[in-house]
Structure formats: structure tokens, C-alpha cells
Write a protein that holds these residues in place. Structure first.
Motif, PDB file in Angstrom:
ATOM      1  N   ASN A  42       0.842  -1.202   0.000  1.00 25.45           N
ATOM      2  CA  ASN A  42       0.000   0.000   0.000  1.00 25.45           C
ATOM      3  C   ASN A  42       0.872   1.245   0.000  1.00 25.45           C
ATOM      4  N   GLU A 173      -6.512  -3.002  -8.730  1.00 24.84           N
ATOM      5  CA  GLU A 173      -6.983  -3.771  -7.573  1.00 24.84           C
ATOM      6  C   GLU A 173      -8.401  -4.282  -7.770  1.00 24.84           C
ATOM      7  N   HIS A 206      -2.347  -5.966  -4.827  1.00 22.50           N
ATOM      8  CA  HIS A 206      -1.582  -6.012  -3.585  1.00 22.50           C
ATOM      9  C   HIS A 206      -1.295  -7.467  -3.209  1.00 22.50           C
TER      10      HIS A 206
END
Lengths: 253, 396
Positions: A42, A173, A206
Motif C-alpha cells: 500500500n 486492484e 496487492h
């Protein structure tokens, strides 16, 4: 054969304390037929990369270039980038009150093709695209993303990907917040898009979870605003085992 | 976005506003001196553009024509000013222009929906202005007798200086929709007051639509004749360059278990476009168990516009179900535009879609299909004027 080329891209975002540099020299080349996974912790600037390619007004490119088959993408307005063949599936798709999905899709298709789609075949195409994403066709009458669950929003993004069929897709994402069933539906959609053979995908994530369903050709580790490491699918497995720690430490050392 | 107040529990929404929320009315003109513009109820209005109707300009013009399309079962008549229906809504004017209009109107238009009669079609009254030289005064009474159901549409077109009062009486258990469309020519001035008395367990929907006119100032007030009444006040306006569109609402919750929901949306574009929205709600001591919510949203499309938006809530009892208000005035939502543009939709088209969407949900709630289509077309026509001419950076 098309090529999306990013060279030494530097991007800043305005903050209360002045411009802050988020991307610090990104180099990346995606050719049609290839799937590149961009993985990173992140705050590493992954989403900034996605939005910068799409032309979000919040981000300012301070130097570097983005070209699509040699054409300067950074000179294009947001809609022109889409018409040039770029597509961004957003992490947080935006609600547009009062605008139905059907109206939105028809308007987008008309803008992309330069002419309105033929009504009879178009309705069928939309319905088919929705069914493929396990979306009730009643969604067409709802306002864009309004009252959609997180999973419905993501499926709606990939439904648009298949329907509008760009040259290059940036998926920001798309896997986040999805349960395993929804993840499979979304991954199947992306894989159908890839199966055409001549489409490029930049898959930003991620987690390695989605890579079990969408096999990348290349994996890039993204840390502190630039690509820290590149490799094949094996790199994803290594990241799954070891995490991003060593890259983060190296970047901040 | 500025001045955003989310719906909130009444306990922390209490704003005590001086008694201008319920000024004392009077039919005696002597009680209403010529306004200076400093009064709370006049401070937003450009008095100079009222053509003297707030002073002593004659109101004896006959420069409007009225056309009536009455639905089967609805009685429409033009009667003298001495007719017994005039005043039955309990209306007492509380400012000078409406008081003058009350006395100057020598006729009344009466619309009556008989008891227990349900009428599907709309009754349409079209008022067409034929000149602005002399101001014309008007009066109308709309009565929905007990347990009736009907829709009445008032349409204003053409050029006029028009001052009027519209009284509405919704009988016990009746369901009435009144739509007022101010689609005047650019040089019209219209000052109006719509007052409604809502009967026991009655349902009343009032829709104000203001597109045209140089200046429109509309007071909409509601009181209840018994418990259980429900009111929905919807509004839609589109102010262009130089236009002043003012909507002032007052809901007087004077009876228990009553409901009110106010929802006004406006768009502004062009230099000097000015909208005013005043939403006053008074919850009296007797009004236990009531529920009220009011909202005003403005979408500012270009530079040089002004949107004034003032919600007021005065509460004399805490024994209520809920009370809240919201007011937002904002530019285009950049995220919405980006999302649409990222799918290839050009900026001009994206803006059009967003404005369209902004009004669409409200228009769909009007419940008069033929009118809904017309209003969407009117929004479309307004948008043709300037959307797309706005430079890309102007929305930030």
C-alpha cells in the motif's frame, strides 16, 4: 501488434504542503498479448500509475512519457485515451446518480465507435456481457454503480471491459474486496478478454491471490514509486512466500 | 460542496430563528409597508426588477389569457372575487405583493374535485401572458374534496408581469398533486404565493418547476387541518444568465403525526444567474409525532452564478419522529466526469449526462408521465445553451 510504453514517468499530486512526488521514474512496456502484474505494498504508487495512464486530473505528470504505438498519450484528454484503446477498471468505481447503466454503456459505445450501435444487436450484446459476469440484466436499468455492492461494482467494471474491448486494460486492484466466487467470475472475464490473444493487461494488485486465476507473463514489484524488481510468474510465488519487506527496506535504505 | 448538513437528530438540529418563520399575516395593506430590501423575507430579491408591484404600481392589467383543459369529473369555473371559496384555505398574506394581489384580483379561478371522485387525467390550466406593460393580478382556488384524488397542472407561458395567490384545500383523506410550471418568456416577472391546507390523513404533492422569466418569486406554504396529513414539496429550477428564481417554502407542522418532505434541485448557468431557496419548517408544540425532512441541492455549471440556500428548522416540541435538512451547492463532481470520460465519453457529453442524471430522479417522482417527458426535454434544451462551452478547468 500494439505497444504501451511508459518511460521514466514522474507524477506529483497536490497536497496541503505543496506538490508531492508519487511516481519517481517508472519504466514499463506492455505489448499486446501480454499480461503484466504490478505488485506492491500500500502507498507504493500503484493506483497513481493507473490513474496517470488514464489521465485523472488530480495527478500531474512532471516528466517522462506514456505512448501508445508511438502516440503521446499524455497529450490526450481522458476520453481521447479511451478512444485510443485504453481502459481503466477502477478500484472504487464512481456512482453516477440518475444515469442508467444502459444509457451509460450506449453513450460510451457510441463515443468509442463514432456511431450509435445497432439497437437490436446491442441490447443482446449488453445482456450477454452481463450474463457472462453473473449480473442480472435488470442491472441495465439501475443507475451506474448506485447502490451496487463492492462485488457488483467490480463485476460491472469487467463487464464493461469485455463489452468495450479496448486494446489495453489497466485493472486497479480489481480483486480487492471480492469473495472467492466473485473473484473467479471477475478472473474469468479478464481471461476471456486475454484469450483474444492481442490484448494487453496491466494487472495491479496487492495480493497474489488473483494470480492463481489470472496467470501473468511478467511480474513487476512496485515500491516507493518505481519498479524495484522484474521477473516471470515465479517472482509472484516468491512474493507470496516472502512479502515485500526486503524491497521496502532496500528502497528506504 | 459547501454548507452540507446531513440529516440529523432533532436534538442537535435545533436552530432558533426569530419569528420570521411564521410572520403574522394580514389582509390590511397598511400592515405591509413598502419593503426596503433589508427585511429578512426580501433580502434576496432584486426589488428594482419587480416593476413596482411591491410599491403601488397598478395591478389592473388584463394581459393574461387562461385556457383550461379540465379532466372528466373536475369542475373548473371563473367566478367573482366575492365567491365563498376565496379564503377557505386559511391563507392570510404576509407580505405586500401578495396582499395587493389578493385585493386586486377581481376574479377567481376555481378547480373542484368532488368528494370520493378519483380522476386519472390531469386538469391543465395554462396562463399565457400577452404583455408586461401593466401588471395583472390573479387568484385561484383548488379544492380536492374529501377522499378525492386528482392532479392539477398550472402552466405559465408568454410575457407578463403577474402577481397571484393560489389557495389549495385538500380535504380529509384526499390525494392531490399540484404542479406549477413557470415556463415564462425571458421578460416575465411573476410573484406568487401558493398556500395549502392539508386535511386529516390527506396526501398532498406540490411540484414547482421554474425555467423561464426574468424574475420568479414563489412562496409555497403549507398548514394542516388535522393529524395524519402527508406533504411532499418538490422543486426543480434552471437559472440562466441574468435570471432570478426564488422559492420560499414554509411548512407549518401545526398538527400531530403529520409528515413533510421537501426536495428542491436547481442548476445554474451563465453570468448573473441567481437562485434562492428558503426552506422554513416550524414544528409547533402540538405537533407531536411528526416527521420532516428538507433538502436543497444546487449544481453550479459555470462561473458567475449565485445560489443562496437557507434551511431553517424551528422546533417547539422534541416529541417527534424525526427532523432534518440538507443543503448542498457544488460544481460538477470531477470523479463522475472522470469515470464517464474514461469510457470514451467526451467531456461535453459527460456533463450533459451528469446534469440529466441530477434532475432525472426528481422528475420521475412527479408522477405525471406526459409532464416528465416534457421536463426532461426542457432540461435538455437548457443544457444546449451552455454546457460544453465551459472550459475544462472551470469545474475545479
Amino acid at each position: 501488434m500494439a505497444t504501451l510504453e511508459i518511460r521514466d514517468l514522474h507524477v506529483t499530486v497536490a497536497t496541503d504542503d505543496g506538490a508531492k512526488e508519487i511516481l519517481k521514474g517508472v519504466d514499463l512496456t506492455v505489448k499486446s498479448g501480454e499480461t503484466h502484474a504490478i505488485m506492491g505494498p500500500n502507498g507504493s504508487g500503484k493506483s497513481t500509475l493507473a490513474y496517470s495512464i488514464a489521465g485523472h486530473p488530480k495527478y500531474t505528470v512532471s516528466s517522462g512519457s506514456v505512448t501508445l504505438d508511438g502516440l503521446n498519450v499524455l497529450d490526450m484528454k481522458v476520453d481521447e485515451r479511451a478512444r485510443a484503446g485504453l481502459f481503466l477498471a477502477m478500484q472504487y468505481p464512481v456512482e453516477v446518480p440518475g444515469v442508467s447503466v444502459a444509457n451509460f454503456l450506449r453513450t460510451a459505445k457510441t463515443a468509442l465507435d463514432g456511431e450509435a450501435p445497432k439497437l437490436r444487436t446491442w441490447v443482446k450484446e449488453v445482456n450477454t456481457a452481463m450474463e457472462k459476469m453473473s449480473m442480472d440484466t435488470a442491472f441495465a436499468q439501475r443507475n451506474v454503480n448506485e447502490g451496487f455492492s463492492g462485488g457488483e461494482k467490480k463485476r460491472n467494471e469487467i463487464m464493461q471491459l469485455e463489452l468495450l474491448n479496448p486494446k489495453f486494460a489497466v485493472l486497479d486492484e480489481t480483486d480487492s474486496g471480492l469473495d472467492i466466487d466473485a473473484l473467479k467470475v471477475v478472473a474469468d472475464g479478464v481471461n476471456r478478454f486475454r484469450a483474444q490473444g492481442d490484448r494487453g493487461v496491466l494487472l495491479i494488485t496487492h495480493y497474489t491471490r488473483i494470480l492463481r486465476y489470472i496467470k501473468p507473463d511478467f511480474v513487476h514489484v512496485f515500491v516507493n514509486g518505481r519498479v524495484a524488481e522484474e521477473g516471470g510468474p515465479a517472482l509472484a510465488e516468491q512474493l507470496e512466500a516472502e512479502g515485500y519487506d526486503k524491497y521496502v527496506k532496500a528502497a528506504t535504505a | 460542496m459547501t454548507d452540507t448538513l446531513p440529516a440529523q437528530a432533532v436534538q442537535d438540529a435545533v436552530e432558533t430563528v426569530a419569528s420570521h418563520l411564521h410572520p403574522v399575516g394580514s389582509f390590511d395593506l397598511a400592515d405591509h409597508p413598502v419593503p426596503t430590501g433589508r427585511e429578512e423575507i426580501w433580502r434576496f430579491t432584486p426589488l428594482k426588477r419587480l416593476r413596482g408591484v411591491h410599491q403601488d404600481a397598478p395591478l389592473d392589467g388584463d394581459l393574461v389569457s387562461v385556457k383550461v383543459q379540465a379532466a372528466d369529473g373536475v369542475t373548473v369555473a371563473t367566478v367573482g372575487a366575492d365567491n365563498p371559496l376565496k379564503g377557505t384555505s386559511g391563507y392570510v398574506p404576509y407580505e405586500r405583493v401578495s396582499t395587493r394581489a389578493w385585493h386586486a384580483a377581481d376574479k377567481s379561478l376555481t378547480v373542484t374535485v368532488p368528494q370520493d371522485t378519483e380522476v386519472a387525467d390531469s386538469t391543465i390550466v395554462t396562463v399565457t401572458g400577452t404583455g408586461t406593460e401593466t401588471a395583472t393580478a390573479g387568484h385561484a382556488v383548488i379544492v380536492a374534496e374529501p377522499n378525492s384524488k386528482a392532479t392539477v397542472v398550472l402552466q405559465f407561458e408568454g410575457s407578463a408581469t403577474f402577481v397571484d395567490n393560489v389557495e389549495v384545500v385538500v380535504g380529509d383523506g384526499a390525494q392531490l398533486t399540484v404542479v406549477s410550471v413557470q415556463d415564462w418568456a425571458d421578460d416575465a416577472v411573476h410573484h406568487t404565493h401558493h398556500h395549502t391546507q392539508v386535511g386529516r390523513d390527506a396526501r398532498f404533492r406540490h411540484v414547482a418547476v421554474s425555467f423561464g422569466g426574468d424574475l420568479v418569486r414563489m412562496n409555497t406554504t403549507v398548514e394542516y387541518a388535522g393529524p395524519g396529513g402527508e406533504v411532499e414539496l418538490l422543486g426543480l429550477y434552471f437559472a440562466d444568465a441574468g435570471q432570478h428564481l426564488e422559492h420560499r417554502l414554509f411548512v407549518d407542522h401545526n398538527a400531530p403525526k403529520t409528515k413533510s418532505n421537501v426536495d428542491y434541485k436547481g442548476a445554474l448557468q451563465g453570468k448573473g444567474a441567481h437562485s434562492v431557496w428558503i426552506g422554513d419548517v416550524l414544528i409547533r408544540k402540538a405537533a407531536e409525532g411528526i416527521e420532516t425532512y428538507e433538502s436543497n441541492r444546487n449544481l453550479v455549471l459555470t462561473d458567475g452564478c449565485q445560489a443562496d440556500s437557507v434551511p431553517n428548522l424551528e422546533i417547539e416540541t422534541g416529541e417527534i419522529v424525526g427532523a432534518g435538512h440538507a443543503s448542498t451547492t457544488g460544481r460538477f463532481d470531477d470523479e463522475q466526469l472522470f469515470y464517464l470520460e474514461s469510457r470514451g465519453v467526451p467531456e461535453r457529453e459527460a456533463r450533459r449526462l451528469v446534469v440529466h442524471g441530477f434532475f432525472r430522479d426528481l422528475i420521475r417522482r412527479i408522477g405525471v408521465p406526459e409532464l416528465e417527458e416534457r421536463l426532461m426535454a426542457a432540461v435538455e434544451a437548457e443544457l444546449e445553451a451552455t454546457v460544453g462551452l465551459v472550459p475544462a478547468g472551470a469545474a475545479q
